[in-house]
Design a protein around this motif. Structure first.
Motif, PDB file in Angstrom:
ATOM      1  N   ASP A   1     -64.133  -9.108-143.374  1.00 16.58           N
ATOM      2  CA  ASP A   1     -64.138  -8.683-144.777  1.00 16.58           C
ATOM      3  C   ASP A   1     -62.954  -7.740-145.030  1.00 16.58           C
ATOM      4  OD1 ASP A   1     -65.866  -8.246-147.418  1.00 16.58           O
ATOM      5  OD2 ASP A   1     -65.137  -6.295-146.733  1.00 16.58           O
ATOM      6  N   GLU A   2     -62.154  -8.068-146.018  1.00 15.02           N
ATOM      7  CA  GLU A   2     -60.904  -7.342-146.233  1.00 15.02           C
ATOM      8  C   GLU A   2     -61.149  -5.858-146.531  1.00 15.02           C
ATOM      9  OE1 GLU A   2     -57.275  -8.089-149.199  1.00 15.02           O
ATOM     10  OE2 GLU A   2     -57.878  -9.876-148.071  1.00 15.02           O
ATOM     11  N   SER A   3     -62.174  -5.577-147.341  1.00 15.99           N
ATOM     12  CA  SER A   3     -62.439  -4.178-147.683  1.00 15.99           C
ATOM     13  C   SER A   3     -62.920  -3.404-146.460  1.00 15.99           C
ATOM     14  CB  SER A   3     -63.466  -4.096-148.813  1.00 15.99           C
ATOM     15  OG  SER A   3     -64.724  -4.593-148.395  1.00 15.99           O
ATOM     16  N   HIS A   4     -63.648  -4.082-145.549  1.00 19.34           N
ATOM     17  CA  HIS A   4     -64.088  -3.423-144.326  1.00 19.34           C
ATOM     18  C   HIS A   4     -62.901  -3.137-143.414  1.00 19.34           C
ATOM     19  CE1 HIS A   4     -66.538  -2.344-140.890  1.00 19.34           C
ATOM     20  NE2 HIS A   4     -66.037  -3.329-140.169  1.00 19.34           N
ATOM     21  N   VAL A   5     -61.957  -4.083-143.325  1.00 19.47           N
ATOM     22  CA  VAL A   5     -60.761  -3.878-142.498  1.00 19.47           C
ATOM     23  C   VAL A   5     -59.975  -2.672-143.014  1.00 19.47           C
ATOM     24  CG1 VAL A   5     -58.601  -4.896-141.709  1.00 19.47           C
ATOM     25  CG2 VAL A   5     -60.640  -6.322-141.895  1.00 19.47           C
ATOM     26  N   GLU A   6     -59.791  -2.602-144.330  1.00 20.72           N
ATOM     27  CA  GLU A   6     -59.055  -1.477-144.918  1.00 20.72           C
ATOM     28  C   GLU A   6     -59.773  -0.160-144.642  1.00 20.72           C
ATOM     29  OE1 GLU A   6     -58.767  -2.477-149.012  1.00 20.72           O
ATOM     30  OE2 GLU A   6     -57.259  -4.050-148.711  1.00 20.72           O
ATOM     31  N   PHE A   7     -61.093  -0.184-144.811  1.00 16.83           N
ATOM     32  CA  PHE A   7     -61.864   1.028-144.519  1.00 16.83           C
ATOM     33  C   PHE A   7     -61.714   1.423-143.062  1.00 16.83           C
ATOM     34  CE2 PHE A   7     -65.761   2.417-142.368  1.00 16.83           C
ATOM     35  CZ  PHE A   7     -65.831   3.711-142.845  1.00 16.83           C
ATOM     36  N   TYR A   8     -61.758   0.455-142.151  1.00 13.69           N
ATOM     37  CA  TYR A   8     -61.737   0.769-140.727  1.00 13.69           C
ATOM     38  C   TYR A   8     -60.439   1.467-140.331  1.00 13.69           C
ATOM     39  CZ  TYR A   8     -64.477   0.164-136.502  1.00 13.69           C
ATOM     40  OH  TYR A   8     -65.282   0.391-135.413  1.00 13.69           O
ATOM     41  N   HIS A   9     -59.320   1.081-140.958  1.00 19.06           N
ATOM     42  CA  HIS A   9     -58.066   1.780-140.687  1.00 19.06           C
ATOM     43  C   HIS A   9     -58.155   3.236-141.159  1.00 19.06           C
ATOM     44  CE1 HIS A   9     -55.679  -1.451-139.040  1.00 19.06           C
ATOM     45  NE2 HIS A   9     -55.981  -2.247-140.043  1.00 19.06           N
ATOM     46  N   ARG A  10     -58.733   3.452-142.337  1.00 21.32           N
ATOM     47  CA  ARG A  10     -58.897   4.826-142.835  1.00 21.32           C
ATOM     48  C   ARG A  10     -59.835   5.618-141.937  1.00 21.32           C
ATOM     49  NH1 ARG A  10     -59.438   1.966-147.808  1.00 21.32           N
ATOM     50  NH2 ARG A  10     -61.690   2.339-147.907  1.00 21.32           N
ATOM     51  N   TYR A  11     -60.903   4.969-141.531  1.00 17.39           N
ATOM     52  CA  TYR A  11     -61.923   5.599-140.690  1.00 17.39           C
ATOM     53  C   TYR A  11     -61.339   6.009-139.335  1.00 17.39           C
ATOM     54  CZ  TYR A  11     -65.794   5.079-137.263  1.00 17.39           C
ATOM     55  OH  TYR A  11     -66.669   5.208-136.215  1.00 17.39           O
ATOM     56  N   ASN A  12     -60.585   5.114-138.705  1.00 22.62           N
ATOM     57  CA  ASN A  12     -59.984   5.440-137.410  1.00 22.62           C
ATOM     58  C   ASN A  12     -58.975   6.579-137.527  1.00 22.62           C
ATOM     59  OD1 ASN A  12     -61.386   3.708-135.732  1.00 22.62           O
ATOM     60  ND2 ASN A  12     -59.908   2.054-135.894  1.00 22.62           N
ATOM     61  N   ALA A  13     -58.183   6.562-138.618  1.00 22.75           N
ATOM     62  CA  ALA A  13     -57.205   7.634-138.817  1.00 22.75           C
ATOM     63  C   ALA A  13     -57.904   8.972-139.037  1.00 22.75           C
ATOM     64  CB  ALA A  13     -56.307   7.303-140.012  1.00 22.75           C
ATOM     65  N   ALA A  14     -58.972   8.961-139.825  1.00 25.16           N
ATOM     66  CA  ALA A  14     -59.715  10.193-140.072  1.00 25.16           C
ATOM     67  C   ALA A  14     -60.387  10.687-138.795  1.00 25.16           C
ATOM     68  CB  ALA A  14     -60.760   9.957-141.164  1.00 25.16           C
TER      69      ALA A  14
END
Length: 290
Positions: free
Chosen positions: A198-211
């Motif tokens: 899911d594209e929105s999950h992929v985008e979130f996961y990048h933010r989540y890992n960075a945070a």
């Protein structure tokens, strides 16, 4: 082994509004409420992590499976959200609001990994609402003695980076999560891989890992383990390579009413690798603390 065992169950799915965003919730069964919080791997959700356990547990409990913020059908926290608060703080706020909307006041609470961190934080901040607590290799309550990030954490970070997700990467991720990956065939790898796209999950996961990196890992919930008042059952795979068993000692020392069950030849996914024992231990423990 498959990750779906719900064909004969009547599962209710709903979207619950909160001030942060919508939370997707699945429910099945009747009786005392058992809220089960999933881990934070790519493609994780309440049903994908616990579907195989529902036939047994729903015989005794009203099982409530929320998708945590960023996962499954729930809303995706923004960069501003993650800058302001940790994912655990966000999750606790959203899930307590969702439970209020469902008129659930007091409940049994179970959490694994990332969901274990949210479960600890809920039990610390709202002890009057948590009847009993079951933690499976929980984040935040654990202080590792070995190298970090652990092998499993490295596979999580790699999954969406580099060339992006693939079935090969998902297979490597699952190998790091379990003791014996041979029990999980290509169908499991493919199913989990497809749920991670899911594209929105992929985008979130990048933010989540960075945070996650910017904050230096999970919230240090271990500092306030003494604030947990609920009777607590710790379930841990001795061979967990993601949240390693050596962290259990601090939890045993600091939580007032606690017991521990360790599974040999078991990794991070106790509910899958030791399914019958997991279900029996949980049901018996909760029944002993009505």
């Amino acid at each position: 082994m498959t990750l779906t065992a719900t064909d004969d169950l009547s599962i209710t799915r709903r979207t619950v509004p909160t001030s942060l965003g919508d939370i997707a919730v699945a429910e099945v069964g009747d009786g005392p409420v058992l809220v089960m919080l999933h881990g934070g791997g790519p493609g994780a959700s309440g049903l994908s992590n616990y579907a195989q356990n529902l036939p047994a547990l729903s015989q005794h409990f009203r099982v409530v499976l929320p998708d945590q913020p960023g996962f499954g059908g729930s809303y995706r926290p923004s960069q501003d959200d993650l800058d302001a608060r940790s994912i655990t703080e966000i999750t606790v706020d959203a899930l307590l609001q969702a439970l209020d909307e469902l008129d659930i006041d007091r409940f049994h609470l179970l959490g694994n990994s990332l969901g274990g961190a949210a479960a600890i934080a809920m039990a610390q901040s709202r002890p009057e609402r948590v009847s009993t607590l079951v933690l499976m290799a929980p984040g935040g309550g654990w202080v590792p003695f070995g190298p970090t990030p652990t092998e499993g954490q490295k596979e999580m970070f790699r999954y969406y980076n580099g060339t992006g997700p693939s079935e090969k990467k998902m297979a490597a991720f699952i190998r790091a999560m379990v003791y014996d990956h041979k029990q999980f065939g290509e169908d499991v790898v493919r199913q989990r891989y497809e749920s991670s796209l899911d594209e929105s999950h992929v985008e979130f996961y990048h933010r989540y890992n960075a945070a996650f990196g910017a904050r230096g890992g999970m919230d240090p919930l271990w500092r306030d383990l003494h604030r947990i008042k609920a009777p607590t059952l710790l379930l841990w795979g001795r061979d967990d390579r993601t949240i390693t068993f050596d962290g259990a000692a601090l939890m045993l020392k600091q939580i007032r009413d606690v017991q521990l069950h360790v599974f040999g030849k078991c990794g991070h996914w106790v509910q899958l690798e030791r399914q019958p024992e997991f279900e029996r231990l949980v049901a018996d423990f909760l029944a002993a603390h009505p």
